[in-house]
Design an enzyme around this catalytic site. Sequence first.
Site, mmCIF file in Angstrom:
data_model
loop_
_atom_site.group_PDB
_atom_site.id
_atom_site.type_symbol
_atom_site.label_atom_id
_atom_site.label_comp_id
_atom_site.label_asym_id
_atom_site.label_seq_id
_atom_site.Cartn_x
_atom_site.Cartn_y
_atom_site.Cartn_z
ATOM 1 N N LYS A 164 0.836 -1.180 0.080
ATOM 2 C CA LYS A 164 -0.090 0.172 0.023
ATOM 3 C C LYS A 164 0.906 1.100 -0.120
ATOM 4 O O LYS A 164 0.543 2.053 -0.695
ATOM 5 C CB LYS A 164 -0.812 -0.019 1.112
ATOM 6 N N LYS A 189 8.438 -9.044 26.268
ATOM 7 C CA LYS A 189 7.249 -8.017 26.973
ATOM 8 C C LYS A 189 6.238 -8.674 27.513
ATOM 9 O O LYS A 189 5.466 -7.991 28.365
ATOM 10 C CB LYS A 189 6.830 -7.556 25.405
ATOM 11 N N ARG A 193 7.381 -8.776 31.070
ATOM 12 C CA ARG A 193 7.448 -7.246 31.546
ATOM 13 C C ARG A 193 6.146 -6.834 31.883
ATOM 14 O O ARG A 193 5.904 -5.738 33.071
ATOM 15 C CB ARG A 193 8.275 -6.453 30.668
ATOM 16 N N GLU A 217 1.661 -1.602 13.860
ATOM 17 C CA GLU A 217 1.891 -0.177 14.353
ATOM 18 C C GLU A 217 2.793 0.478 13.401
ATOM 19 O O GLU A 217 3.817 0.135 12.577
ATOM 20 C CB GLU A 217 2.900 -0.184 15.730
ATOM 21 N N GLU A 231 10.115 9.775 2.236
ATOM 22 C CA GLU A 231 11.390 9.720 2.062
ATOM 23 C C GLU A 231 12.024 8.507 2.387
ATOM 24 O O GLU A 231 12.669 7.720 1.376
ATOM 25 C CB GLU A 231 12.338 10.544 2.898
ATOM 26 N N ARG A 282 8.011 1.964 9.889
ATOM 27 C CA ARG A 282 8.452 3.315 10.381
ATOM 28 C C ARG A 282 8.517 4.130 8.827
ATOM 29 O O ARG A 282 9.322 3.599 8.062
ATOM 30 C CB ARG A 282 9.925 3.370 11.077
#
Length: 246
Positions: A34, A67, A70, A153, A52, A91
């Site tokens: 996408k 995780k 934790r 995410e 960019e 990201r």
Amino acid sequence: MTSYMDIDKLKQMKNELTKFMLVYKFALEEMMTKINILEQEFHHTHDYNPIEHVNSRIKSPESIFNKINRKNYPFSLPAIQNTIKDIAGIRITCSFVSDIYKIAAMISGQADIEVIDTKDYIKNPKGNGYRSLHLIIKIPVFMSDRVEKVFVEIQIRTIAMDFWASLEHKIYYKYDKEIPDRLIRELKDAANSATELDKKMENLHNEISGIKALENSKEELTELHINNDTFPLPADLLRFLSEKMI
């Protein structure tokens, strides 16, 4: 001594974990496709591409289990699937703060994407100076026997924000999460400097874009386009036309 039953159980657990992780791999591939389409669209049909760089990653099983411990989450694959929403991560780095919100709007507006949560650390930075926009989305992954809706995410930030976050991450682990107060203050100052840089660069970008738009408008007013041919209009004719229009 390990029995055949134990070996079979281990094999079964390994197969289940492999299937579990594959779904996140496919979700990342769907999202990357996408984003790639958006990049190509801007490259071919617009003067400016807000994207960019794009990076993606999947948490390792070790990171997932760390995780779980934790956060004290239940130890089962369905529980992990429902509680840990950043196993698959993307990201996106862009040049300007305004680009961040454009990209977020384009992603959020796609019909098969469901936005679960938005955390705006640009308008509300973290205490240490961290700035970024985080989206938690769900995307459908079409398997042979089912459709899985998978959490991904997405972090969207400027180049300056990304540079700061990368440096902070290295310092964080170099000092084993116990960063000296002096470095904490310097990182905060650096975050403020990065914010000012983003503002200055965006102002320059807007000024240049305004000048370019004005030049394009002048060209359009001084040229006549007929089919695929362009004819410049003589200055005397333009002056005559402008006098008649007054």
